[in-house]
Design a protein around this motif. Structure first.
Motif, mmCIF file in Angstrom:
data_model
loop_
_atom_site.group_PDB
_atom_site.id
_atom_site.type_symbol
_atom_site.label_atom_id
_atom_site.label_comp_id
_atom_site.label_asym_id
_atom_site.label_seq_id
_atom_site.Cartn_x
_atom_site.Cartn_y
_atom_site.Cartn_z
ATOM 1 N N HIS A 1 0.837 -1.207 0.000
ATOM 2 C CA HIS A 1 0.000 0.000 0.000
ATOM 3 C C HIS A 1 0.869 1.252 0.000
ATOM 4 O O HIS A 1 2.075 1.187 0.247
ATOM 5 C CB HIS A 1 -0.953 -0.009 1.201
ATOM 6 N N VAL A 2 0.231 2.370 -0.283
ATOM 7 C CA VAL A 2 0.925 3.660 -0.295
ATOM 8 C C VAL A 2 1.205 4.076 1.151
ATOM 9 O O VAL A 2 0.315 3.943 2.006
ATOM 10 C CB VAL A 2 0.042 4.730 -0.991
ATOM 11 N N ALA B 1 4.542 1.312 -12.040
ATOM 12 C CA ALA B 1 5.251 2.578 -12.252
ATOM 13 C C ALA B 1 6.517 2.664 -11.388
ATOM 14 O O ALA B 1 7.251 3.648 -11.447
ATOM 15 C CB ALA B 1 4.320 3.755 -11.943
ATOM 16 N N GLY B 2 6.748 1.622 -10.570
ATOM 17 C CA GLY B 2 7.965 1.576 -9.756
ATOM 18 C C GLY B 2 7.923 2.504 -8.554
ATOM 19 O O GLY B 2 8.968 2.862 -8.007
ATOM 20 N N LEU B 3 6.724 2.898 -8.137
ATOM 21 C CA LEU B 3 6.602 3.802 -6.981
ATOM 22 C C LEU B 3 6.663 3.001 -5.680
ATOM 23 O O LEU B 3 6.327 1.819 -5.661
ATOM 24 C CB LEU B 3 5.301 4.603 -7.108
ATOM 25 N N PRO B 4 7.100 3.646 -4.597
ATOM 26 C CA PRO B 4 7.350 2.890 -3.357
ATOM 27 C C PRO B 4 6.068 2.385 -2.681
ATOM 28 O O PRO B 4 5.047 3.073 -2.692
ATOM 29 C CB PRO B 4 8.057 3.909 -2.460
ATOM 30 N N VAL B 5 6.166 1.186 -2.125
ATOM 31 C CA VAL B 5 5.024 0.622 -1.386
ATOM 32 C C VAL B 5 5.491 0.146 -0.015
ATOM 33 O O VAL B 5 6.672 -0.099 0.207
ATOM 34 C CB VAL B 5 4.369 -0.577 -2.121
ATOM 35 N N GLN B 6 4.510 0.042 0.870
ATOM 36 C CA GLN B 6 4.752 -0.556 2.182
ATOM 37 C C GLN B 6 3.924 -1.815 2.288
ATOM 38 O O GLN B 6 2.864 -1.912 1.664
ATOM 39 C CB GLN B 6 4.322 0.423 3.272
#
Ligand SMILES: [Fe+2]
Length: 343
Positions: free
Chosen positions: A272-273, A337-342
């Motif tokens: 998740h974001v 999109a390669g964006l960071p997740v937790q």
């Protein structure tokens, strides 16, 4: 490996068997007792339910039906429903008996459309129909992608491959790849540009039940659990790409991110974001009073593939939230999109 159609209707459900094992493809909720009888009669063990896409014309089996059948649900990776147990993609195999169905990703009718290739046959869902193809004018539809999937993937199968479509409105049961290459009026001798033009101008009416059926199928929630918004409200939802949402999150003050998936998805494979507030879809309306301080501030709604969150964004907008955005493509697009997740 054997294929049988079970509905004898416009909308088709297939039972694929190999030995004593069976896969049920595209079951229709109200016909569940018929399928159960058929399985019992044949002494068959159901090893999976496969949906060729998120359907807009009939209710999928839902939570209760899934519990009754007791078999894992297989769908494409881009499918929005939280009821999917196994997400598949191009080249994956779904085992049945000593054989397997191979997955082709054939988007266009929906982003999550797949075709299933067995021994000498292919289940084409609503991608390739007998003498036609599935409509591409619903949200997420893409005639160009459909043209590519049909001409590059399905038409690359041997000519004698038997085609079993998801629908037929004229009582036909099967065709072959060779026959469709030669005679399909939408495709034979039609180039990509002309196909797109044609599909964008079919002028088909929107099915009456689409909003109550589609949002139920997308969300895994029942219509009595969530007051699903009308189509016009869905159309008014502001979409933001993953990159745009990432930029919003860097702004000061950042928006509130509301994630409407189920708790196990929130901590699952897609993560998740950072800082997202988990409010599952069926709990959203009850939680509105606690979100009241955000009525005049930006809110981004997030789910797996962007469908549930679109419904949720429309509900928030209707409840008076003034700056609501939907993460287009959901966490699947965010991760791609390669964006960071937790997790
Ligand atoms: Fe469909």
């Amino acid at each position: 490996m054997d294929v049988a159609e079970l509905n004898f209707a416009h909308c088709k459900t297939y039972l694929v068997t190999d030995g004593r094992e069976a896969l049920l493809v595209d079951p229709v909720r109200e016909r569940l007792p018929t399928y159960e009888a058929r399985l019992a009669e044949g002494g068959l063990r159901l090893v999976g339910v496969v949906e060729t896409h998120t359907h807009a014309d009939h209710l999928m089996i839902g939570r209760a039906g899934k519990a009754r059948l007791g078999a894992p649900v297989f769908m494409h990776r881009a499918s929005p429903s939280p009821l999917v147990d196994v997400h598949v993609d191009e080249g994956d195999r779904i085992a049945v008996g000593s054989g397997a169905l191979s997955v082709l990703h054939t988007p266009g009718h929906t982003p999550d459309s797949i075709s299933l290739v067995g021994e000498g046959f292919v289940l084409t869902g609503d991608t390739l129909l007998i003498g036609g193809s599935g409509r591409t004018d619903f949200a997420g539809g893409d005639p160009g992608a459909q043209y590519d999937a049909i001409t590059q993937k399905l038409f690359a199968l041997p000519d004698e491959t038997v085609v079993y479509p998801g629908h037929d409105y004229r009582g036909r049961t099967s065709s072959t790849i060779g026959e469709e290459k030669r005679t399909n009026q939408r495709l034979a001798g039609v180039d990509r540009k002309a196909y797109i033009e044609r599909m964008n101008n079919l002028g088909l009416p929107v099915p009456e039940r689409i909003q109550e059926v589609l949002q139920v199928n997308q969300s895994g929630c029942e219509a009595e659990e969530v007051p699903f918004p009308p189509l016009a409200d869905l159309g008014a939802v502001l979409q933001r790409s993953p990159q745009e949402v990432a930029a919003l999150l860097r702004s000061d003050p950042p928006p509130l991110v509301v994630d409407v998936r189920e708790p196990e998805e929130f901590v699952g494979e897609l993560g998740h974001v950072e800082g997202a507030l988990l409010v599952p879809m069926d709990a959203l309306v009850g939680r509105l009073p606690r979100l009241a301080e955000w009525v005049d501030r930006p809110v981004v709604v997030v789910c797996r593939a962007g469908a549930r969150s679109r419904s949720a964004a429309a509900l928030l907008a209707r409840a008076g939230f003034r700056h609501v955005y939907n993460l287009e493509g959901g966490m699947v697009a965010w991760q791609a999109a390669g964006l960071p997740v937790q997790h």
